[in-house]
Design an enzyme around this catalytic site. Structure first.
Site, PDB file in Angstrom:
ATOM      1  N   GLY A 136       7.844   3.992   3.066  1.00  0.00           N
ATOM      2  CA  GLY A 136       8.463   5.183   3.634  1.00  0.00           C
ATOM      3  C   GLY A 136       9.945   4.972   3.848  1.00  0.00           C
ATOM      4  N   GLY A 137      10.544   5.851   4.625  1.00  0.00           N
ATOM      5  CA  GLY A 137      11.978   5.786   4.849  1.00  0.00           C
ATOM      6  C   GLY A 137      12.409   4.520   5.572  1.00  0.00           C
ATOM      7  CB  SER A 182       6.981  -1.517   3.251  1.00  0.00           C
ATOM      8  OG  SER A 182       8.215  -1.114   2.697  1.00  0.00           O
ATOM      9  CB  VAL A 183       1.772   0.184   4.897  1.00  0.00           C
ATOM     10  CG1 VAL A 183       0.397  -0.300   5.356  1.00  0.00           C
ATOM     11  CG2 VAL A 183       2.403   1.067   5.967  1.00  0.00           C
ATOM     12  CG  LEU A 207      -1.919  -1.148   1.339  1.00  0.00           C
ATOM     13  CD1 LEU A 207      -2.683  -1.050   2.646  1.00  0.00           C
ATOM     14  CD2 LEU A 207      -2.861  -1.158   0.156  1.00  0.00           C
ATOM     15  N   GLY A 208       2.072   1.163   0.501  1.00  0.00           N
ATOM     16  CA  GLY A 208       2.941   2.339   0.542  1.00  0.00           C
ATOM     17  C   GLY A 208       4.289   2.002   1.129  1.00  0.00           C
ATOM     18  CG  ASP A 255       3.886  13.172  12.879  1.00  0.00           C
ATOM     19  OD1 ASP A 255       3.915  14.386  12.584  1.00  0.00           O
ATOM     20  OD2 ASP A 255       4.199  12.270  12.089  1.00  0.00           O
ATOM     21  CE  LYS A 268       4.754   2.179  10.685  1.00  0.00           C
ATOM     22  NZ  LYS A 268       4.360   3.283  11.610  1.00  0.00           N
TER      23      LYS A 268
END
Length: 269
Positions: free
Chosen positions: A100-101, A104-105, A97-98, A222, A120
């Site tokens: 990041g740094g 991953s999801v 699904l995505g 956040d 995640k």
């Protein structure tokens, strides 16, 4: 999807493993046998190095009796492998699904009942933070510990639910609920003409989620549009991504946590 180049932290971990004679442990790789029926759109940026505090969690060879280090490490890796095999028997891993740094999801399905989940998958870095929550003796990854705190009954319906998690030498996998038909609030606001009444409905839920976290002794740190999922049909929201979170304290926080807006990049489901 292009695989990003290795970061300096990852190169350092590999170099240290090579120097110490340790083998890299295989990470969980998503398969493509499960297709998600919903789309989650997020915008996540590069992780600020100050987001995770440095904590030394290892012991040097001089602190171990001679000849025991290799055996203990082998036994630990075997236990981790058994845990990972059991994990993969419980969950089917689907499309990504995505990314990041540091995480991953992926979409997933719990095999026992067909429940849709989000996985995640986070790579470990040298200064990963571990904490012990009040009233507990376990030393847990910070995000896992914080999620356990906020998800204890009675739950708040506006906070994402932690279902399961597993830790291996290479990383941590957190299993979360995957709400249907959700997008992040940033994407929703860019597509929909949000009325004042809709804004009231959304903000009331976000405030209740934040108050719930505070009551559980957690500071999210956040809360922003990209970390709020919303169902466009019902306007129900879910507060997500506790990676910057910390235990609440009355004294000032002296370190920055979060992602600068200028460094963010789109996550497409």
């Amino acid at each position: 999807m292009d695989v990003p180049s290795e970061r300096p932290e990852e190169q350092l971990v590999k170099r240290r493993r090579s120097e110490s004679g340790e083998k890299d442990v295989e990470t969980i790789k998503p398969e493509t046998n499960v297709e998600a029926s919903s789309t989650v759109t997020r915008r996540v940026g590069e992780e600020n190095p100050l987001k995770r505090k440095c904590m030394d969690v290892s012991q040097g060879p001089e602190s171990r009796p001679e000849g025991t280090g290799k055996r203990n490490r082998t036994e630990t890796e075997e236990n981790y492998k058994k845990m990972k095999d059991m994990f993969l028997k419980r969950y089917a891993v689907g499309r990504m699904l995505g990314r990041g740094g540091y995480a991953s999801v992926c979409a997933g399905v719990r095999k026992s009942d067909g429940k849709k989940v989000a996985l995640k998958i986070m790579s470990k870095i040298i200064n990963d933070k571990y904490i012990t929550v009040p009233g507990d003796t376990r030393r847990l990854p910070a995000e896992v510990a914080i999620l356990e705190l906020v998800c204890k009954p009675p739950r708040c319906p506006y906070v994402i639910e932690l279902l399961d998690w597993i830790e291996t030498p290479a990383g941590i996998v957190i299993v979360l609920e995957r709400p249907d038909h959700c997008v992040d609030l940033f994407d929703f606001c860019s597509r929909v003409d949000v009325t004042e009444n809709m804004a009231k409905i959304i903000m009331r839920q976000v405030i209740q989620a934040a108050r719930h976290c505070r009551a559980r002794g957690v500071f999210h740190r956040d809360i922003k549009e990209e970390n709020i999922l919303i169902n466009p049909h019902t306007l129900e929201v879910k507060l997500i991504d506790f990676g910057c979170g910390d235990l609440h304290k009355d004294t000032p926080y002296t370190e920055y946590a979060g992602t600068c807006t200028s460094e963010t990049s789109r996550f497409e489901g």
